[in-house]
Design a protein around this motif. Structure first.
Motif, PDB file in Angstrom:
ATOM      1  N   GLY A 254       7.196   0.329   2.962  1.00  0.00           N
ATOM      2  CA  GLY A 254       5.801  -0.089   3.088  1.00  0.00           C
ATOM      3  C   GLY A 254       5.374  -0.248   4.534  1.00  0.00           C
ATOM      4  N   ASP A 255       6.244  -0.853   5.338  1.00  0.00           N
ATOM      5  CA  ASP A 255       5.922  -1.041   6.759  1.00  0.00           C
ATOM      6  C   ASP A 255       5.788   0.295   7.482  1.00  0.00           C
ATOM      7  N   LYS A 256       6.543   1.279   7.038  1.00  0.00           N
ATOM      8  CA  LYS A 256       6.462   2.605   7.654  1.00  0.00           C
ATOM      9  C   LYS A 256       5.209   3.347   7.214  1.00  0.00           C
TER      10      LYS A 256
ATOM     11  N   GLN B  69       0.244   2.473   1.816  1.00  0.00           N
ATOM     12  CA  GLN B  69       0.695   2.598   0.424  1.00  0.00           C
ATOM     13  C   GLN B  69       0.998   1.212  -0.153  1.00  0.00           C
ATOM     14  N   TRP B  70       0.366   0.884  -1.282  1.00  0.00           N
ATOM     15  CA  TRP B  70       0.581  -0.435  -1.875  1.00  0.00           C
ATOM     16  C   TRP B  70       1.832  -0.525  -2.736  1.00  0.00           C
ATOM     17  N   LEU B  71       2.273   0.599  -3.286  1.00  0.00           N
ATOM     18  CA  LEU B  71       3.381   0.566  -4.247  1.00  0.00           C
ATOM     19  C   LEU B  71       4.721   0.094  -3.658  1.00  0.00           C
ATOM     20  N   PRO B  72       5.076   0.449  -2.412  1.00  0.00           N
ATOM     21  CA  PRO B  72       6.331  -0.095  -1.883  1.00  0.00           C
ATOM     22  C   PRO B  72       6.360  -1.618  -1.875  1.00  0.00           C
ATOM     23  N   TYR B  73       5.245  -2.237  -1.465  1.00  0.00           N
ATOM     24  CA  TYR B  73       5.196  -3.702  -1.455  1.00  0.00           C
ATOM     25  C   TYR B  73       5.189  -4.267  -2.877  1.00  0.00           C
TER      26      TYR B  73
ATOM     27  N   LEU C  42       3.782  -9.280  -2.435  1.00  0.00           N
ATOM     28  CA  LEU C  42       2.642  -9.005  -3.315  1.00  0.00           C
ATOM     29  C   LEU C  42       1.321  -9.140  -2.562  1.00  0.00           C
ATOM     30  N   ASP C  43       1.238 -10.081  -1.653  1.00  0.00           N
ATOM     31  CA  ASP C  43       0.015 -10.230  -0.852  1.00  0.00           C
ATOM     32  C   ASP C  43      -0.247  -8.974  -0.019  1.00  0.00           C
ATOM     33  N   LYS C  44       0.825  -8.369   0.494  1.00  0.00           N
ATOM     34  CA  LYS C  44       0.663  -7.135   1.264  1.00  0.00           C
ATOM     35  C   LYS C  44       0.172  -5.999   0.369  1.00  0.00           C
TER      36      LYS C  44
ATOM     37  N   SER D  17      -1.542  -6.390  -2.429  1.00  0.00           N
ATOM     38  CA  SER D  17      -2.902  -6.734  -2.845  1.00  0.00           C
ATOM     39  C   SER D  17      -3.937  -6.420  -1.774  1.00  0.00           C
ATOM     40  N   ALA D  18      -3.523  -6.507  -0.516  1.00  0.00           N
ATOM     41  CA  ALA D  18      -4.447  -6.206   0.584  1.00  0.00           C
ATOM     42  C   ALA D  18      -4.782  -4.716   0.657  1.00  0.00           C
ATOM     43  N   LEU D  19      -3.956  -3.888   0.006  1.00  0.00           N
ATOM     44  CA  LEU D  19      -4.139  -2.433   0.090  1.00  0.00           C
ATOM     45  C   LEU D  19      -4.788  -1.831  -1.148  1.00  0.00           C
ATOM     46  N   ILE D  20      -4.926  -2.616  -2.225  1.00  0.00           N
ATOM     47  CA  ILE D  20      -5.553  -2.099  -3.447  1.00  0.00           C
ATOM     48  C   ILE D  20      -6.281  -3.241  -4.148  1.00  0.00           C
ATOM     49  N   LYS D  21      -7.432  -2.940  -4.689  1.00  0.00           N
ATOM     50  CA  LYS D  21      -8.242  -3.962  -5.355  1.00  0.00           C
ATOM     51  C   LYS D  21      -8.373  -3.647  -6.840  1.00  0.00           C
ATOM     52  N   ASP D  22      -8.583  -4.703  -7.606  1.00  0.00           N
ATOM     53  CA  ASP D  22      -8.898  -4.575  -9.036  1.00  0.00           C
ATOM     54  C   ASP D  22      -7.859  -3.771  -9.808  1.00  0.00           C
ATOM     55  N   THR D  23      -6.610  -4.148  -9.663  1.00  0.00           N
ATOM     56  CA  THR D  23      -5.571  -3.528 -10.475  1.00  0.00           C
ATOM     57  C   THR D  23      -4.824  -4.608 -11.256  1.00  0.00           C
ATOM     58  N   ALA D  24      -4.629  -4.360 -12.518  1.00  0.00           N
ATOM     59  CA  ALA D  24      -3.950  -5.323 -13.380  1.00  0.00           C
ATOM     60  C   ALA D  24      -2.499  -5.519 -12.967  1.00  0.00           C
ATOM     61  N   GLU D  25      -1.878  -4.484 -12.411  1.00  0.00           N
ATOM     62  CA  GLU D  25      -0.451  -4.572 -12.100  1.00  0.00           C
ATOM     63  C   GLU D  25      -0.145  -5.662 -11.076  1.00  0.00           C
TER      64      GLU D  25
END
Length: 213
Positions: free
Chosen positions: A53-55, A59-63, A97-99, A101-109
């Motif tokens: 994610g840091d790299k 992308q929100w999925l790694p975090y 998870l906060d990281k 969440s900062a990259l994608i909005k309105d997702t149930a996951e």
């Protein structure tokens, strides 16, 4: 003009290669996450996902998977009675998870994992924390359901809550198993948005339905 065309072609090729590499690495790590059993495995994977994610940065999925790995480590320790470690692990999961969440909005996951983090914190002392962490978890799951009502992981978490809550507090093993069955039925038709999107949980529903009391 030819040089410009070649430069653009090289840039496009590099972008495609980077995306392909990202997907390959993520696919391998997600497969390991699904197979992991020990706290050490989960810790290593969480760290790996954070590095990815840091790299990648956007992308929100790694975090997301880093948070999930930490949560699974917490659930593993919870099953062995090491409740004194759950707050620290929950905080570790929350950071990742906060990281995400900062990259994608309105997702149930995201909200599904948020519910699981609150559950970890509640299990440190259920009696005193139910009205705080328990209610926050229920609120997160309710918001997730509004965004994605047919998500089988939402039903799975409802099933867990219902199954493990004592009857005097509204729980029911029978109703819990009904929800596990509903979750399994949803898994049969639910399609993740991409091959990397969350697709976990069916194994747990299978386990409960196979080992009915």
């Amino acid at each position: 003009m030819k040089k410009l065309f070649l430069t653009m072609l090289l840039l496009i090729s590099a972008s495609i290669f980077a995306q392909t590499t990202f997907e390959k690495v993520m696919t391998e790590k997600i497969a390991k996450l699904e197979q992991s059993k020990t706290s050490e495995d989960f810790t290593a994977l969480s760290n790996d996902f954070v590095r990815i994610g840091d790299k990648e940065k956007t992308q929100w999925l790694p975090y997301y998977y880093a948070a999930q790995a930490s949560i699974e480590k917490g659930r593993n320790l919870m099953r062995t009675g090491k409740l004194d470690q759950l707050d620290a692990i929950a905080n570790e999961a929350q950071t990742s998870l906060d990281k995400a969440s900062a990259l994608i909005k309105d997702t149930a996951e995201i909200l599904i994992l948020q519910k699981m983090i609150h559950n970890l914190k509640m299990m440190v002392d259920p009696q005193s924390r139910f009205m705080s962490e328990g209610m926050l978890g229920a609120d997160a799951l309710s918001k997730a359901e509004k965004l994605d009502p047919e998500n089988p992981r939402i039903t799975l978490l409802k099933a867990e809550d219902t199954y493990y809550t004592p009857e005097q507090f509204g729980g029911s093993k029978t109703k819990g198993l009904e929800l596990f069955q509903k979750s399994e039925d949803q898994f049969k038709v639910y399609q993740p948005k991409t091959s990397l999107d969350p697709n976990w949980g069916k194994g747990e529903a299978d386990y409960f339905l196979t080992n009915k009391p």
